[in-house]
Design a protein around this motif. Structure first.
Motif, PDB file in Angstrom:
ATOM      1  N   THR A   1      -9.105  -3.977  -2.943  1.00 36.76           N
ATOM      2  CA  THR A   1      -8.479  -2.671  -3.176  1.00 36.76           C
ATOM      3  C   THR A   1      -8.146  -2.485  -4.650  1.00 36.76           C
TER       4      THR A   1
ATOM      5  N   SER B   1      -7.708   1.284   3.376  1.00 34.66           N
ATOM      6  CA  SER B   1      -7.147  -0.074   3.394  1.00 34.66           C
ATOM      7  C   SER B   1      -6.055  -0.192   4.454  1.00 34.66           C
TER       8      SER B   1
ATOM      9  N   TYR C   1     -14.721  -1.158   6.369  1.00 32.81           N
ATOM     10  CA  TYR C   1     -14.116  -1.025   5.043  1.00 32.81           C
ATOM     11  C   TYR C   1     -15.181  -0.798   3.974  1.00 32.81           C
TER      12      TYR C   1
ATOM     13  N   ILE D   1       0.835  -1.210   0.000  1.00 33.33           N
ATOM     14  CA  ILE D   1       0.000   0.000   0.000  1.00 33.33           C
ATOM     15  C   ILE D   1       0.866   1.255   0.000  1.00 33.33           C
TER      16      ILE D   1
ATOM     17  N   MET E   1      -8.454  -8.743   0.795  1.00 31.79           N
ATOM     18  CA  MET E   1      -8.524  -7.291   0.998  1.00 31.79           C
ATOM     19  C   MET E   1      -7.778  -6.544  -0.096  1.00 31.79           C
TER      20      MET E   1
END
Length: 502
Positions: free
Chosen positions: A123, A92, A251, A53, A119
């Motif tokens: 994203t 995230s 989320y 990320i 996850m």
């Protein structure tokens, strides 16, 4: 004869602007590999995801100020997309940190590699959706993020309500996708193209009848409405939010909603706005359909139903679910004015909404860790049993209401201002009335924390310094940006540019 070098040049340049998505794709693969290699580490895949990320964020920063149509107009890179992608990345990152402190996800699970992999897949899907300028690309992006979210919603499969939430999510998701695909097929039949830029040109030529265009576009908007929990496409939200793990609920309430609003705004400005109408600050729509009133009706229904039903909720996650529906209604007010001021207001609101909503959900998670309950009545006396959590939850709830001096007040101020400047004073009044209604159910939680005692729970609640620090890192900005909000407003003003035909 077509020059192959033109395509090659475009492909190479497109990949240069595809670095954030490439990074996320590599991160998905690495989370799987590290989970298989380091079997004794629960969170190794989470650390890999955080690194991915951060790197994606660095590449995303390099796209600031760039305007480019990549991969033959399948994806676009612009400041609007960059802003929304930052919201998704920050959400995230925060949710992954939340996961480290979730007891709900750990019993019976030696590691969470699949969780972090899904996850990151979600994203990636949201990243693609934010930049999509082709209807099939929009559909594929929604499916990428949806498939991951379906599994994540039922990740704690040993809990009955989680399996129920996942099943309901799949059923409603399939229905909304089918409606959207049917709308896409009609629009393709009308225009002969799936690209928003080409569709815009064809509609501007005046060769499309208004009624089939309205029906097809409304079906497509229904697909987007499902993602943002707009009425009447909201039915999945309360049950899924209640049944899913708190981290995934949080989320879905922020990142998924951000992607939905991004594609909704892009669909209208790129596909349906007349680029030859002079200034693009006011969006002059092609054709005779006044989409403003369609969106206004959806907005009023969404915020009113969300607030009224939230009044009767006793479960904190369901309350925040209906609150999330109501906030989608507020943001739809700004979308409905269909101008740059409204789009700017949505960006400002989303940044602040991310802070206050994720903060509220993290405190719900921390309380559930200790008390194994999400019932609002069990929050009685919480303000004295855990003073820091009590104060911070109060700050988040006041901000969600939209009261000063919190960031939520600034977000609503810009939304209402954009609506009033567009001449819809009556719509702003409806928004204010709904905010007053929301005050009742938010204050109900605060009342329980400070004015009631719980006979079953009297002991002090203690939390680690790290957990308290995370709460404060969300609560302090919520207060700070309520007083000094200029940087976020300037960033939003610079990011409101959505790429259109020129």
């Amino acid at each position: 004869m077509t020059d192959l070098s033109t395509y090659t040049t475009d492909l190479i340049k497109s990949f240069e602007f595809f670095k954030p998505e490439t990074t996320l794709t590599a991160t998905i693969i690495l989370t799987i590999i590290f989970d298989l290699i380091f079997k004794k580490s629960k969170h190794i895949s989470g650390y890999v995801a955080i690194i991915g990320i951060v790197i994606a964020g660095i590449f995303l920063h390099q796209q600031t100020g760039v305007e480019y149509k990549a991969f033959a107009n399948l994806l676009v890179i612009d400041d609007f997309g960059v802003f929304m992608k930052y919201i998704i990345l920050l959400s995230s990152l925060i949710i992954i940190i939340f996961t480290f402190y979730s007891k709900e996800l750990h019993p019976g699970k030696p590691r969470l590699g699949e969780y972090f992999t899904l996850m990151m897949g979600m994203t990636l899907g949201m990243f693609l959706l934010v930049g999509s300028a082709n209807l099939i690309m929009i559909y594929l992006s929604i499916e990428i993020m949806s498939i991951s979210s379906y599994v994540l919603a039922g990740y704690t499969k040993e809990i009955k309500r989680a399996s129920e939430a996942s099943l309901k999510y799949v059923i409603f998701g399939a229905a909304s996708t089918g409606i959207m695909l049917y709308g896409i097929s009609i629009l393709f039949g009308l225009t002969g193209s799936l690209n928003l830029f080409n569709i815009n040109q064809y509609i501007a030529s005046g060769n499309v009848d208004d009624m089939p265009l309205f029906v097809s576009s409304l079906m497509i908007v229904a697909g987007f409405g499902y993602k943002i929990s707009a009425v009447p496409f909201h039915f999945w939200t309360p049950d899924v939010y209640e049944g899913a793990p708190v981290t995934i609920t949080a989320y879905l309430s922020v990142a998924s909603k951000a992607a939905g609003f991004a594609v909704l705004l892009r669909f209208f400005k790129t596909g349906l706005v007349d680029p030859s109408s002079g200034t693009l600050e006011t969006w002059n729509l092609i054709g005779n359909i006044d989409w403003r009133y369609v969106l206004i009706v959806i907005s009023i229904l969404t915020m009113t139903l969300g607030n009224l039903v939230a009044v009767w909720q006793n479960n904190m996650k369901r309350l925040l679910a209906y609150s999330s529906i109501a906030h989608a209604g507020y943001m739809l007010m700004a979308v409905a004015v269909l101008n740059d001021n409204g789009a700017t207001a949505v960006l400002i609101y989303f940044f602040f909404y991310m802070l206050m909503n994720l903060g509220a959900f993290f405190i719900v998670q921390l309380i559930a860790n200790k008390l194994d309950t999400e019932d609002i009545d069990d929050y009685a006396g919480l303000g004295f049993r855990s003073p820091v959590l009590g104060v911070c939850l109060t700050i988040f709830l006041i901000s969600l209401t939209g009261l000063p001096p919190t960031a939520g007040f600034i977000g609503k101020l810009y939304v209402f201002t954009s609506v009033i400047n567009a001449g819809f004073v009556w719509l702003a009044v409806i928004g204010v009335v709904n905010s007053v209604i929301s005050l009742y159910y938010y204050i109900k939680v605060v009342r329980n924390m400070y004015l009631r005692q719980n006979e079953h729970f009297q002991s002090k609640l203690t939390y680690s310094p790290t957990e308290i620090l995370i709460v404060l890192m969300l609560a302090i900005p919520t207060l700070f940006f309520g007083v000094y909000f200029t940087p976020i407003v300037e960033w939003a003003n610079l990011s409101v540019n959505i790429l259109v035909n020129k």
